[in-house]
Design a protein around this motif. Structure first.
Motif, PDB file in Angstrom:
ATOM      1  N   ALA A  39      43.514  23.666   4.959  1.00  0.00           N
ATOM      2  CA  ALA A  39      43.607  25.085   5.315  1.00  0.00           C
ATOM      3  C   ALA A  39      43.355  25.933   4.083  1.00  0.00           C
ATOM      4  N   ARG A  40      42.773  27.115   4.323  1.00  0.00           N
ATOM      5  CA  ARG A  40      42.527  28.078   3.256  1.00  0.00           C
ATOM      6  C   ARG A  40      42.360  29.449   3.895  1.00  0.00           C
ATOM      7  N   MET A  41      42.432  30.500   3.085  1.00  0.00           N
ATOM      8  CA  MET A  41      42.261  31.864   3.580  1.00  0.00           C
ATOM      9  C   MET A  41      40.786  32.252   3.488  1.00  0.00           C
ATOM     10  N   VAL A  42      40.297  32.888   4.535  1.00  0.00           N
ATOM     11  CA  VAL A  42      38.954  33.459   4.562  1.00  0.00           C
ATOM     12  C   VAL A  42      39.082  34.860   5.154  1.00  0.00           C
ATOM     13  N   LEU A  43      37.996  35.617   5.137  1.00  0.00           N
ATOM     14  CA  LEU A  43      38.030  36.984   5.648  1.00  0.00           C
ATOM     15  C   LEU A  43      37.208  37.103   6.925  1.00  0.00           C
ATOM     16  N   LEU A  44      37.805  37.693   7.936  1.00  0.00           N
ATOM     17  CA  LEU A  44      37.118  37.974   9.190  1.00  0.00           C
ATOM     18  C   LEU A  44      36.057  39.038   8.920  1.00  0.00           C
ATOM     19  N   LYS A  45      34.824  38.769   9.352  1.00  0.00           N
ATOM     20  CA  LYS A  45      33.734  39.724   9.134  1.00  0.00           C
ATOM     21  C   LYS A  45      33.095  40.191  10.429  1.00  0.00           C
ATOM     22  N   GLY A  46      33.568  39.731  11.551  1.00  0.00           N
ATOM     23  CA  GLY A  46      33.081  40.185  12.845  1.00  0.00           C
ATOM     24  C   GLY A  46      33.883  39.496  13.927  1.00  0.00           C
ATOM     25  N   HIS A  47      34.051  40.178  15.053  1.00  0.00           N
ATOM     26  CA  HIS A  47      34.775  39.549  16.158  1.00  0.00           C
ATOM     27  C   HIS A  47      34.417  40.244  17.469  1.00  0.00           C
ATOM     28  N   GLY A  48      34.628  39.527  18.543  1.00  0.00           N
ATOM     29  CA  GLY A  48      34.385  40.024  19.883  1.00  0.00           C
ATOM     30  C   GLY A  48      34.433  38.862  20.854  1.00  0.00           C
ATOM     31  N   PRO A  49      34.082  39.093  22.099  1.00  0.00           N
ATOM     32  CA  PRO A  49      34.140  38.029  23.103  1.00  0.00           C
ATOM     33  C   PRO A  49      33.315  36.786  22.761  1.00  0.00           C
ATOM     34  N   ASP A  50      32.319  36.955  21.882  1.00  0.00           N
ATOM     35  CA  ASP A  50      31.514  35.786  21.498  1.00  0.00           C
ATOM     36  C   ASP A  50      32.148  34.996  20.364  1.00  0.00           C
ATOM     37  N   GLY A  51      33.225  35.495  19.751  1.00  0.00           N
ATOM     38  CA  GLY A  51      33.932  34.732  18.740  1.00  0.00           C
ATOM     39  C   GLY A  51      34.328  35.518  17.513  1.00  0.00           C
ATOM     40  N   PHE A  52      34.844  34.779  16.531  1.00  0.00           N
ATOM     41  CA  PHE A  52      35.375  35.324  15.284  1.00  0.00           C
ATOM     42  C   PHE A  52      34.536  34.760  14.138  1.00  0.00           C
TER      43      PHE A  52
END
Length: 191
Positions: A39-52
């Motif tokens: 496990a590690r930390m990453v940053l979310l750069k986009g999201h929606g019904p098609d995924g994260f």
């Protein structure tokens, strides 16, 4: 509300207001070919019904694990709100156009760093890395920095999304959304 993406949008908007740093930080859990977790930390750069979506160097450990075993778990923990969101599902690469578009939004220093880093490989000293960074800076002086061929993104397509809300006396609220085909079903879990 029975739409997990609408609920995520609501919670994420609140987190962006209340979290001091990196409201888009999420723990990413992967497993190697023998099933050993990491496990590690990453940053979310986009999201929606098609995924994260998140981006990374494809020569590093996390990308290697995801390419070998394309399943992942994500965890958002927003301490200021006393909430967390857990997401599990299969993983795929983002398309080249999306990777190029996101890379172009990064700061020039971050773009150069993507070229200079052999992510997750042993590093003799910080000076070695900074010298490689300086070399990339000179290489791309006066022109745009293209996306390196070894750098792209992944999209986690959720099959399960759990929303956890802290409550007094550890009587927490847990809402679980599971995907069955194209439909989402909602239920509750004991704390």
């Amino acid at each position: 509300m029975t739409d997990p993406f609408a609920l995520f949008d609501e919670w994420y908007a609140q987190a962006r207001q209340s979290e001091i740093n990196d409201s888009n930080a999420m723990a990413l859990a992967t497993a190697d070919e023998r099933g050993r977790p990491s496990a590690r930390m990453v940053l979310l750069k986009g999201h929606g019904p098609d995924g994260f979506v998140f981006y990374t160097n494809f020569e590093g450990r996390k990308a290697g694990e995801l390419l070998d075993n394309p399943h992942a778990a994500l965890l958002f923990h927003w301490k200021s709100l006393r909430r967390q969101v857990r997401i599990e599902g299969p993983v795929g690469r983002v398309d080249e156009a999306a990777a190029d578009a996101y890379f172009a939004t990064r700061s020039r220093d971050s773009q150069l760093g993507a070229w200079a880093s052999d992510q997750s490989q042993p590093l003799e000293s910080r000076e070695v890395f900074m010298a490689r960074y300086a070399k990339m800076r000179a290489r791309f002086e006066g022109r745009p920095v293209p996306r390196p061929p070894h750098w792209s993104g992944f999209r986690v397509k959720p099959q399960r999304i759990e929303f956890w809300q802290d409550r007094e006396h550890r009587l927490h609220e847990r809402r679980l959304f599971t995907r069955h085909g194209d439909e989402w079903h909602e239920g509750m879990l004991y704390p």
